[in-house]
Design a protein around this motif. Structure first.
Motif, PDB file in Angstrom:
ATOM      1  N   VAL A  70      50.722 153.614 108.682  1.00 32.71           N
ATOM      2  CA  VAL A  70      49.813 153.227 107.611  1.00 32.71           C
ATOM      3  C   VAL A  70      50.133 151.793 107.216  1.00 32.71           C
ATOM      4  O   VAL A  70      51.304 151.390 107.190  1.00 32.71           O
ATOM      5  CB  VAL A  70      49.939 154.184 106.399  1.00 32.71           C
ATOM      6  CG1 VAL A  70      51.342 154.174 105.826  1.00 32.71           C
ATOM      7  CG2 VAL A  70      48.928 153.831 105.325  1.00 32.71           C
ATOM      8  N   THR A  71      49.112 151.017 106.915  1.00 33.98           N
ATOM      9  CA  THR A  71      49.272 149.615 106.526  1.00 33.98           C
ATOM     10  C   THR A  71      49.239 149.507 105.008  1.00 33.98           C
ATOM     11  O   THR A  71      48.291 149.986 104.360  1.00 33.98           O
ATOM     12  CB  THR A  71      48.167 148.744 107.139  1.00 33.98           C
ATOM     13  OG1 THR A  71      48.218 148.865 108.559  1.00 33.98           O
ATOM     14  CG2 THR A  71      48.352 147.285 106.750  1.00 33.98           C
ATOM     15  N   PRO A  95      50.484 165.373 116.399  1.00 31.35           N
ATOM     16  CA  PRO A  95      50.397 164.048 115.767  1.00 31.35           C
ATOM     17  C   PRO A  95      50.159 164.179 114.269  1.00 31.35           C
ATOM     18  O   PRO A  95      49.189 164.809 113.831  1.00 31.35           O
ATOM     19  CB  PRO A  95      49.210 163.388 116.475  1.00 31.35           C
ATOM     20  CG  PRO A  95      49.170 164.043 117.812  1.00 31.35           C
ATOM     21  CD  PRO A  95      49.602 165.461 117.569  1.00 31.35           C
ATOM     22  N   PRO A  96      51.033 163.579 113.453  1.00 34.62           N
ATOM     23  CA  PRO A  96      50.890 163.707 111.999  1.00 34.62           C
ATOM     24  C   PRO A  96      49.777 162.818 111.450  1.00 34.62           C
ATOM     25  O   PRO A  96      49.239 161.961 112.157  1.00 34.62           O
ATOM     26  CB  PRO A  96      52.260 163.278 111.467  1.00 34.62           C
ATOM     27  CG  PRO A  96      52.764 162.328 112.512  1.00 34.62           C
ATOM     28  CD  PRO A  96      52.221 162.807 113.831  1.00 34.62           C
ATOM     29  N   SER A  97      49.473 163.038 110.196  1.00 31.67           N
ATOM     30  CA  SER A  97      48.466 162.243 109.479  1.00 31.67           C
ATOM     31  C   SER A  97      49.160 161.468 108.366  1.00 31.67           C
ATOM     32  O   SER A  97      49.867 162.060 107.536  1.00 31.67           O
ATOM     33  CB  SER A  97      47.387 163.164 108.897  1.00 31.67           C
ATOM     34  OG  SER A  97      46.494 162.437 108.091  1.00 31.67           O
ATOM     35  N   CYS A  98      48.971 160.151 108.351  1.00 32.18           N
ATOM     36  CA  CYS A  98      49.591 159.280 107.345  1.00 32.18           C
ATOM     37  C   CYS A  98      48.557 158.890 106.293  1.00 32.18           C
ATOM     38  O   CYS A  98      47.414 158.552 106.624  1.00 32.18           O
ATOM     39  CB  CYS A  98      50.167 158.021 107.994  1.00 32.18           C
ATOM     40  SG  CYS A  98      51.596 158.339 109.059  1.00 32.18           S
ATOM     41  N   ARG A  99      48.970 158.923 105.019  1.00 37.12           N
ATOM     42  CA  ARG A  99      48.070 158.564 103.914  1.00 37.12           C
ATOM     43  C   ARG A  99      48.825 157.740 102.883  1.00 37.12           C
ATOM     44  O   ARG A  99      50.039 157.867 102.722  1.00 37.12           O
ATOM     45  CB  ARG A  99      47.496 159.808 103.239  1.00 37.12           C
ATOM     46  CG  ARG A  99      46.573 160.630 104.118  1.00 37.12           C
ATOM     47  CD  ARG A  99      45.968 161.764 103.321  1.00 37.12           C
ATOM     48  NE  ARG A  99      46.997 162.635 102.757  1.00 37.12           N
ATOM     49  CZ  ARG A  99      46.806 163.479 101.751  1.00 37.12           C
ATOM     50  NH1 ARG A  99      45.619 163.552 101.175  1.00 37.12           N
ATOM     51  NH2 ARG A  99      47.794 164.231 101.310  1.00 37.12           N
ATOM     52  N   LEU A 100      48.060 156.921 102.151  1.00 31.79           N
ATOM     53  CA  LEU A 100      48.585 156.145 101.032  1.00 31.79           C
ATOM     54  C   LEU A 100      48.061 156.755  99.747  1.00 31.79           C
ATOM     55  O   LEU A 100      46.843 156.846  99.537  1.00 31.79           O
ATOM     56  CB  LEU A 100      48.163 154.672 101.148  1.00 31.79           C
ATOM     57  CG  LEU A 100      48.453 153.781  99.937  1.00 31.79           C
ATOM     58  CD1 LEU A 100      49.952 153.663  99.702  1.00 31.79           C
ATOM     59  CD2 LEU A 100      47.840 152.395 100.124  1.00 31.79           C
ATOM     60  N   SER A 118      54.491 144.306 101.541  1.00 38.66           N
ATOM     61  CA  SER A 118      53.322 144.543 102.387  1.00 38.66           C
ATOM     62  C   SER A 118      53.750 144.617 103.847  1.00 38.66           C
ATOM     63  O   SER A 118      54.692 143.948 104.276  1.00 38.66           O
ATOM     64  CB  SER A 118      52.297 143.422 102.197  1.00 38.66           C
ATOM     65  OG  SER A 118      51.837 143.366 100.862  1.00 38.66           O
ATOM     66  N   GLY A 119      53.051 145.460 104.629  1.00 42.02           N
ATOM     67  CA  GLY A 119      53.367 145.582 106.048  1.00 42.02           C
ATOM     68  C   GLY A 119      52.935 146.925 106.607  1.00 42.02           C
ATOM     69  O   GLY A 119      52.232 147.705 105.944  1.00 42.02           O
TER      70      GLY A 119
END
Length: 393
Positions: free
Chosen positions: A240-241, A158-163, A222-223
């Protein structure tokens, strides 16, 4: 896998197998190992099981009645940079193997296929099968070996999502996605969740690094954004939101506050500098007034000064010291003997520029003669001469 304990006999057999092909006589039966076409290189998924298919045949027996009763089978794992590792051995009708490793068929059998269960990434490598046959007298008659390549594939974790960045109208941000483990390396794809269901491609998408670049953000962007990491054996995803704000960011507010404080500090410094400059301009005027005070005049009475005809001060006698007290003395009071702190001496003769002789000094003021002053204890004092302009020479 854990290495099996090796006895001296096992080690000897391993090296013996490598030279059996040269020891077999051409007149004896020939053993040949077979592998299905296209299965010399196998791939399997981590956690599953795989079968390495191998069988053998015998040709050219010496006599039709001779049987090959003794069979020896050994499987080895070869990995780059590591020692040869034995994973299974069938010797003298006894089988020893590592956990998760076994033969597909019971021995003796012409099919010597190997089964591997609970695969892990470290099980990847080259598997060599060595087979040796002996007659009923225990004499080696033939030997052969085959090698198969096995690659254990790992689906993406499972990957890791970041902003990365501040999501504000007009700015740029990057969405990052990375899977910690994958074999082969995972490929990445970004898409926007419904109802937009937008799929992104290069150049905004980097499928190798898993980054998505969004520029000139607007409120409509946005989303929820979904990242999928996938390779040939599996896939995984994260999301990621993104919330794009319209107001000034914390950096802008902090910059405004700092700018205001700096401006107030500069203004206060200018006011302080102005007051100091005004005070510095007033101080020189005050100093000039204080320095302009005329020197005090010597307290010499006019009546007691004796000046020569040419204007040179010859001597000055203090009349105050020689003045007699007025009125009769009080009864019982002692009359002090007059004394002078400074007594007048005759001034030395001064050379005149016009050649005239200096005039003799007039008698002492108050009508007191020089002999009287001597008896009173007066001491002669040198007094500097004074020019006609009034300055002391």
């Amino acid at each position: 896998m854990v290495s099996l304990p090796r006895s001296p006999a096992t080690n000897l057999l391993r090296f013996l197998f490598l030279g059996l092909s040269t020891l077999a006589s051409p007149s004896q039966a020939q053993l040949e190992l077979h592998v299905p076409a296209g299965l010399t290189k196998l791939k399997a998924v981590e956690g599953a099981e795989v079968v390495l298919p191998v069988w053998y045949t015998l040709q050219g027996q010496v006599s039709s009645g001779q049987t090959w009763e003794l069979l020896t089978v050994m499987w080895f794992l070869e990995q780059e940079g590591k020692d040869l590792n034995q994973v299974l051995a069938y010797i003298s009708r006894t089988t020893t193997s590592k956990p998760g490793v076994s033969l597909v068929y019971s021995m003796p059998s012409h099919n010597v296929s190997l089964r591997l269960q609970g695969l892990r990434e470290k099980d990847s490598g080259s598997y060599r099968c060595s087979v040796n046959v002996q007659d009923h007298q225990g004499i080696n008659r033939s030997h052969s070996s085959k090698t198969l390549e096995l690659s254990v594939l790992v689906p993406p974790a499972p990957p890791s999502c970041r902003l990365l960045g501040v999501a504000r109208v007009g700015t740029n941000v990057t969405l990052s996605c990375q899977s910690p483990r994958s074999k082969p390396a995972a490929q990445y794809q970004w898409e926007r969740a419904p109802p937009s269901a937008q799929v992104f491609f290069a150049p905004v998408l980097d499928a190798i690094r898993g980054s998505l670049s969004l520029t000139n953000l607007s409120s409509s962007m946005s989303g929820v954004y979904i990242c999928k990491a996938h390779n040939e054996v599996g896939s995984a995803q994260c999301n990621v939101t993104l919330e794009v704000s319209t107001g000034p960011g914390p950096a802008v507010v902090a910059g405004a506050v700092v700018g205001t404080l700096v401006g107030l500090g500069l203004l206060a410094g200018l006011v302080l500098l102005y007051h100091r400059r005004s005070k510095a301009l007033e101080e020189p005027a005050n100093d000039i007034k204080e320095d302009a005070i005329a020197p005090p005049t010597l307290p010499w009475p006019k009546g007691s000064d004796t000046i020569s005809k040419n204007g040179t001060l010859s001597s000055v006698t203090s009349a105050r010291a020689l003045r007699q007290p007025q009125g009769p003395p009080r009864p019982g009071a002692l009359t002090p003997t007059p004394s002078l702190s400074s007594q007048v001496r005759p001034s030395p003769r001064l050379l005149r520029t016009d050649g005239a002789h200096p005039q003799p000094t007039s008698p002492s003021p108050g009508g007191v003669s020089s002999s009287t002053l001597s008896r009173m204890g007066a001491v002669p004092v040198m007094v500097p001469a004074q020019s006609q302009a009034g300055s002391l020479v």
